[in-house]
Design a protein around this motif. Structure first.
Motif, short mmCIF file in Angstrom:
data_model
loop_
_atom_site.label_atom_id
_atom_site.label_comp_id
_atom_site.label_asym_id
_atom_site.label_seq_id
_atom_site.Cartn_x
_atom_site.Cartn_y
_atom_site.Cartn_z
N ILE A 12 0.83 -1.20 0.00
CA ILE A 12 0.00 0.00 0.00
C ILE A 12 0.87 1.26 0.00
O ILE A 12 0.58 2.22 -0.70
N TYR A 13 1.97 1.25 0.76
CA TYR A 13 2.86 2.41 0.80
C TYR A 13 3.50 2.66 -0.56
O TYR A 13 3.55 3.79 -1.04
N HIS A 14 4.00 1.61 -1.19
CA HIS A 14 4.73 1.76 -2.46
C HIS A 14 3.84 1.79 -3.69
O HIS A 14 4.28 2.25 -4.75
N HIS A 15 2.61 1.31 -3.57
CA HIS A 15 1.71 1.27 -4.72
C HIS A 15 0.30 1.75 -4.35
O HIS A 15 -0.67 1.02 -4.52
N PRO A 16 0.19 2.99 -3.87
CA PRO A 16 -1.15 3.49 -3.53
C PRO A 16 -1.99 3.63 -4.80
O PRO A 16 -1.47 3.96 -5.87
N LYS A 17 -3.27 3.38 -4.68
CA LYS A 17 -4.16 3.45 -5.84
C LYS A 17 -4.88 4.79 -5.95
O LYS A 17 -5.35 5.15 -7.01
N THR A 18 -5.00 5.50 -4.81
CA THR A 18 -5.72 6.78 -4.82
C THR A 18 -4.90 7.85 -4.10
O THR A 18 -3.98 7.54 -3.32
N LYS A 19 -5.27 9.09 -4.33
CA LYS A 19 -4.62 10.21 -3.66
C LYS A 19 -4.81 10.12 -2.15
O LYS A 19 -3.90 10.41 -1.38
N PHE A 20 -5.99 9.70 -1.72
CA PHE A 20 -6.26 9.57 -0.29
C PHE A 20 -5.30 8.57 0.35
O PHE A 20 -4.71 8.85 1.40
N VAL A 21 -5.14 7.40 -0.26
CA VAL A 21 -4.26 6.37 0.30
C VAL A 21 -2.81 6.86 0.32
O VAL A 21 -2.09 6.67 1.30
N ALA A 22 -2.38 7.51 -0.75
CA ALA A 22 -1.00 8.01 -0.82
C ALA A 22 -0.73 9.05 0.26
O ALA A 22 0.38 9.16 0.76
N SER A 23 -1.75 9.81 0.63
CA SER A 23 -1.60 10.83 1.66
C SER A 23 -1.80 10.28 3.07
O SER A 23 -1.19 10.75 4.02
N PHE A 24 -2.66 9.28 3.19
CA PHE A 24 -2.98 8.72 4.50
C PHE A 24 -1.81 7.93 5.08
O PHE A 24 -1.49 8.03 6.25
N LEU A 25 -1.17 7.14 4.24
CA LEU A 25 -0.06 6.30 4.67
C LEU A 25 1.24 6.95 4.21
O LEU A 25 1.73 6.71 3.11
N GLY A 26 1.77 7.85 5.00
CA GLY A 26 2.99 8.55 4.64
C GLY A 26 2.70 9.83 3.89
O GLY A 26 1.56 10.29 3.81
N GLU A 27 3.73 10.42 3.33
CA GLU A 27 3.63 11.68 2.62
C GLU A 27 3.92 11.44 1.15
O GLU A 27 4.75 10.61 0.81
N SER A 28 3.24 12.17 0.27
CA SER A 28 3.47 12.05 -1.17
C SER A 28 3.45 13.41 -1.82
O SER A 28 2.77 14.33 -1.35
N ASN A 29 4.19 13.51 -2.90
CA ASN A 29 4.11 14.66 -3.80
C ASN A 29 3.26 14.23 -4.98
O ASN A 29 3.39 13.09 -5.46
N PHE A 30 2.40 15.12 -5.46
CA PHE A 30 1.53 14.79 -6.58
C PHE A 30 1.85 15.68 -7.77
O PHE A 30 2.00 16.90 -7.61
N PHE A 31 1.97 15.06 -8.92
CA PHE A 31 2.25 15.77 -10.16
C PHE A 31 1.17 15.39 -11.16
O PHE A 31 0.89 14.20 -11.36
N THR A 32 0.55 16.40 -11.75
CA THR A 32 -0.54 16.15 -12.69
C THR A 32 -0.21 16.75 -14.03
O THR A 32 0.15 17.91 -14.13
N ASP A 33 -0.34 15.91 -15.05
CA ASP A 33 -0.24 16.37 -16.44
C ASP A 33 -1.50 15.79 -17.09
O ASP A 33 -2.58 16.27 -16.85
N ASP A 34 -1.35 14.75 -17.88
CA ASP A 34 -2.53 14.04 -18.39
C ASP A 34 -3.07 13.09 -17.32
O ASP A 34 -4.25 12.78 -17.28
N VAL A 35 -2.17 12.61 -16.47
CA VAL A 35 -2.52 11.71 -15.37
C VAL A 35 -1.89 12.26 -14.09
O VAL A 35 -1.02 13.13 -14.14
N THR A 36 -2.30 11.74 -12.96
CA THR A 36 -1.70 12.14 -11.68
C THR A 36 -0.78 11.04 -11.20
O THR A 36 -1.16 9.87 -11.20
N ILE A 37 0.42 11.43 -10.81
CA ILE A 37 1.36 10.47 -10.23
C ILE A 37 1.73 10.93 -8.83
O ILE A 37 1.71 12.12 -8.53
N ALA A 38 2.04 9.95 -8.01
CA ALA A 38 2.50 10.21 -6.64
C ALA A 38 3.96 9.78 -6.55
O ALA A 38 4.33 8.71 -7.04
N VAL A 39 4.77 10.63 -5.93
CA VAL A 39 6.18 10.32 -5.70
C VAL A 39 6.49 10.64 -4.24
O VAL A 39 6.28 11.77 -3.79
N ARG A 40 6.96 9.67 -3.50
CA ARG A 40 7.30 9.85 -2.09
C ARG A 40 8.54 10.76 -1.97
O ARG A 40 9.40 10.74 -2.84
#
Length: 109
Positions: A12-40
């Protein structure tokens, strides 16, 4: 409530499926272009030199955390990005960031 994602903590930490999960379990940076990606933050690479695909940033804040520093960066579009680094940077330094593709996870909003 809804269950956003099930699995082992590492998965779950390394492969979050949603923005909520990526933010809930640890901290993430979000980058949006055509899609949104999370990078710890630990996967953001900071460089003093530019290259083709690096993103320019300005060091805004540095918090000493013992083994590493938590660095707050500001991109040209004013987006805040957090990184962990053992390198010595100063507030106001012009730097460039990137990450390895395998460390970015495409997520749903």
């Amino acid at each position: 409530g809804n269950i956003e994602q099930q699995g082992e903590p590492w998965e779950i930490y390394h492969h979050p499926k949603t923005k909520f999960v990526a933010s809930f379990l640890g901290e993430s940076n979000f980058f949006t272009d055509d899609v949104t990606i999370a990078v710890r933050p630990e996967f953001i690479c900071i460089h003093k030199e530019n290259s083709d695909k690096r993103i320019p940033a300005l060091v805004q804040k540095i918090v000493y955390m013992g083994v590493s520093n938590r660095i707050k960066l500001v991109l040209e579009n004013n987006q805040k990005v957090y990184a962990l680094s053992q390198e010595d940077y100063q507030i106001g330094d012009r730097v460039y960031i990137d990450w390895l593709p395998e460390n970015a996870e495409q997520i749903k909003e």
